[in-house]
Design a protein around this motif. Sequence first.
Motif, PDB file in Angstrom:
ATOM      1  N   GLN A 123       0.909  -1.114   0.106  1.00 10.89           N
ATOM      2  CA  GLN A 123      -0.077   0.068   0.059  1.00 10.89           C
ATOM      3  C   GLN A 123       0.655   1.277   0.065  1.00 10.89           C
ATOM      4  O   GLN A 123       0.415   2.135  -0.600  1.00 10.89           O
ATOM      5  CB  GLN A 123      -0.714   0.068   1.394  1.00 10.89           C
ATOM      6  CG  GLN A 123      -2.151  -0.892   1.253  1.00 10.89           C
ATOM      7  CD  GLN A 123      -2.922  -0.984   2.533  1.00 10.89           C
ATOM      8  OE1 GLN A 123      -2.406  -0.358   3.460  1.00 10.89           O
ATOM      9  NE2 GLN A 123      -4.172  -1.469   2.269  1.00 10.89           N
TER      10      GLN A 123
ATOM     11  N   ASP B 186       3.538   1.741  -1.633  1.00  7.08           N
ATOM     12  CA  ASP B 186       3.979   1.987  -2.915  1.00  7.08           C
ATOM     13  C   ASP B 186       3.011   2.844  -3.698  1.00  7.08           C
ATOM     14  O   ASP B 186       3.408   3.583  -4.578  1.00  7.08           O
ATOM     15  CB  ASP B 186       4.306   0.663  -3.624  1.00  7.08           C
ATOM     16  CG  ASP B 186       5.478   0.115  -3.115  1.00  7.08           C
ATOM     17  OD1 ASP B 186       6.148   0.508  -2.440  1.00  7.08           O
ATOM     18  OD2 ASP B 186       5.670  -0.998  -3.377  1.00  7.08           O
ATOM     19  N   PHE B 187       1.750   2.739  -3.406  1.00  2.00           N
ATOM     20  CA  PHE B 187       0.844   3.547  -4.156  1.00  2.00           C
ATOM     21  C   PHE B 187       0.382   4.811  -3.526  1.00  2.00           C
ATOM     22  O   PHE B 187      -0.415   5.506  -4.264  1.00  2.00           O
ATOM     23  CB  PHE B 187      -0.378   2.534  -4.355  1.00  2.00           C
ATOM     24  CG  PHE B 187       0.084   1.270  -5.209  1.00  2.00           C
ATOM     25  CD1 PHE B 187       0.230   1.426  -6.315  1.00  2.00           C
ATOM     26  CD2 PHE B 187       0.063   0.147  -4.489  1.00  2.00           C
ATOM     27  CE1 PHE B 187       0.678   0.232  -7.074  1.00  2.00           C
ATOM     28  CE2 PHE B 187       0.197  -0.941  -5.233  1.00  2.00           C
ATOM     29  CZ  PHE B 187       0.466  -0.997  -6.449  1.00  2.00           C
ATOM     30  N   GLU B 188       0.519   5.001  -2.158  1.00  7.33           N
ATOM     31  CA  GLU B 188       0.175   6.184  -1.648  1.00  7.33           C
ATOM     32  C   GLU B 188       1.170   7.465  -1.926  1.00  7.33           C
ATOM     33  O   GLU B 188       2.499   7.414  -2.022  1.00  7.33           O
ATOM     34  CB  GLU B 188       0.060   5.985  -0.181  1.00  7.33           C
ATOM     35  CG  GLU B 188      -0.939   4.989   0.159  1.00  7.33           C
ATOM     36  CD  GLU B 188      -2.323   5.605  -0.042  1.00  7.33           C
ATOM     37  OE1 GLU B 188      -2.886   6.672   0.297  1.00  7.33           O
ATOM     38  OE2 GLU B 188      -3.306   4.721  -0.273  1.00  7.33           O
TER      39      GLU B 188
END
Length: 62
Positions: A43, A45-47
């Motif tokens: 998670q 990596d995408f925030e």
Amino acid sequence: MEAIIERTPRRVTVSMSVRRWNRMLQLEETYKLARIIKRSMKQMDFEPSMTPDEAVAALRAL
């Protein structure tokens, strides 16, 4: 050692020492925690990144 006492298609009954049982419970909890940590790493990596002030504000909002 452990011994299989009974085996059915849906259930296995084993006999083992309390020490080994407690160790298995501990390993299971460790595995669950590791899965949670790995999922949170994905998670991250995408925030989007936060500034220090935004991070403090998010923590205070909890």
